[in-house]
Design a protein around this motif. Structure first.
Motif: not given
Ligand code: CP
Length: 309
Positions: A28-32, A61-70, A283-294
């Protein structure tokens, strides 16, 4: 197969099943764009009985980026819980209105109870001071990507190791990969609960030690996982005030660490990482939060069985 499964505890999924989730997250990261409609017509319910920024928004955000609803609530007083509705009844209703539920609750075990009454997968988005398995998925994907693999790491867990559910889940998860060892850094009042030391670390012959001073061990670490002192779980405010500044990671301490150590934090932080550290490449904590969405995108796809377009 992960379709229709609940995720309540980080050990609910086998290592091979976690690998499937990480592999999909990386695709998904490579081809969202390829995944942007895959959940068309599906609904995620987010039931948050406790505050959250990252977990709730990243799920939504994850569900919306997959075309679903929340749908859902971030404030239990806006639901019928405030009128006395039981969790069981709420879940019976919400599992009619949605296809997957992410729930955060202040009571340990609440997500397990919810799973007993739900017709759709329940994801534990944090239950009291107990477990936070999707933070663990986030943490593992981060370590895998930034450190190459999940084996043979010296992991320093620092701060509130008693109430910090992310730490409990991460110890369980990383104990399944060979060669990992833990340095548990906390004040004596906030040590890792005995049940985790006995049932996870000692039972599996995992090397660990408990220390109080971060500066004594920082040079040994491959990963430093900082945590906030969990104010909301203290019974006694005086005790919180006494312990709240136990650890503050600054550049003076970072100078003693390995050049390739990574600093992680589930966030939110209060003052335990000085903002000057944010500019350090470790310092990797903001990158970590981004991985959390994917990783949550991948998890939703797997539980709904909608992996391929
Ligand atoms: N890491 C985490 O659970 O953050 P939130 O409390 O903001 O969801």
């Amino acid at each position: 197969m992960l379709i229709n499964r609940h995720l309540i505890d980080p050990m609910d999924f086998k290592v091979e099943e976690l690998d499937e989730i990480f592999s999909l997250a990386e695709k998904i990261i490579k081809n969202p764009k390829k995944y942007s409609k895959i959940c068309d017509g599906k609904i995620l319910a987010t039931l948050f009985y406790e505050p959250s920024t990252r977990t709730r928004f990243s799920f939504e955000s994850a569900m919306m980026r997959l075309g679903g609803n929340v749908l859902g609530f971030s404030e239990p007083n806006s639901s019928s819980a405030s009128k006395g509705e039981t969790l069981a009844d709420t879940i019976k209703m919400v599992s009619i209105y949605s296809d997957v539920i992410a729930m955060r609750h202040p009571k340990e075990g609440a997500a397990r109870v919810a799973s007993l009454y739900s017709k759709v997968p329940v994801i534990n988005a944090g239950d009291g001071g107990h477990q936070h398995p999707t933070q663990t998925l986030t943490d593992l994907l981060t370590i895998k990507n930034l450190k190459g693999n999940l084996k043979n790491k010296t992991i320093g867990l620092c701060g509130d190791l008693k109430f910090g559910r992310t730490v409990h889940s991460l110890i369980k998860a990383m104990s399944r990969y060979e060669g990992n060892e833990f340095i548990l850094i906390s004040p004596k009042e906030l040590k890792v609960p005995d049940y985790i030391k006995e049932q996870v670390l000692e039972k599996n012959n995992i090397k660990f030690r408990e220390v109080e001073a971060l500066e004594d061990v920082i040079e040994e670490l491959d990963i430093l996982y900082m945590t906030r002192i969990q104010k909301e779980r203290f019974f006694n405010e005086e005790e919180y005030l006494r312990l709240k500044d136990s650890y503050i990671l600054n550049m003076e301490k970072m100078d003693k660490a390995k050049n390739d150590m990574i600093v992680m934090h589930p966030l939110p932080r209060v003052n335990e990482i000085d903002m000057e550290v944010d500019n350090d490449s470790r310092a990797s904590y903001f990158k970590q939060a981004e991985f959390g969405m994917y990783v949550r995108m991948a998890l939703i796809c797997k539980l709904l069985g909608v992996e391929e377009c």
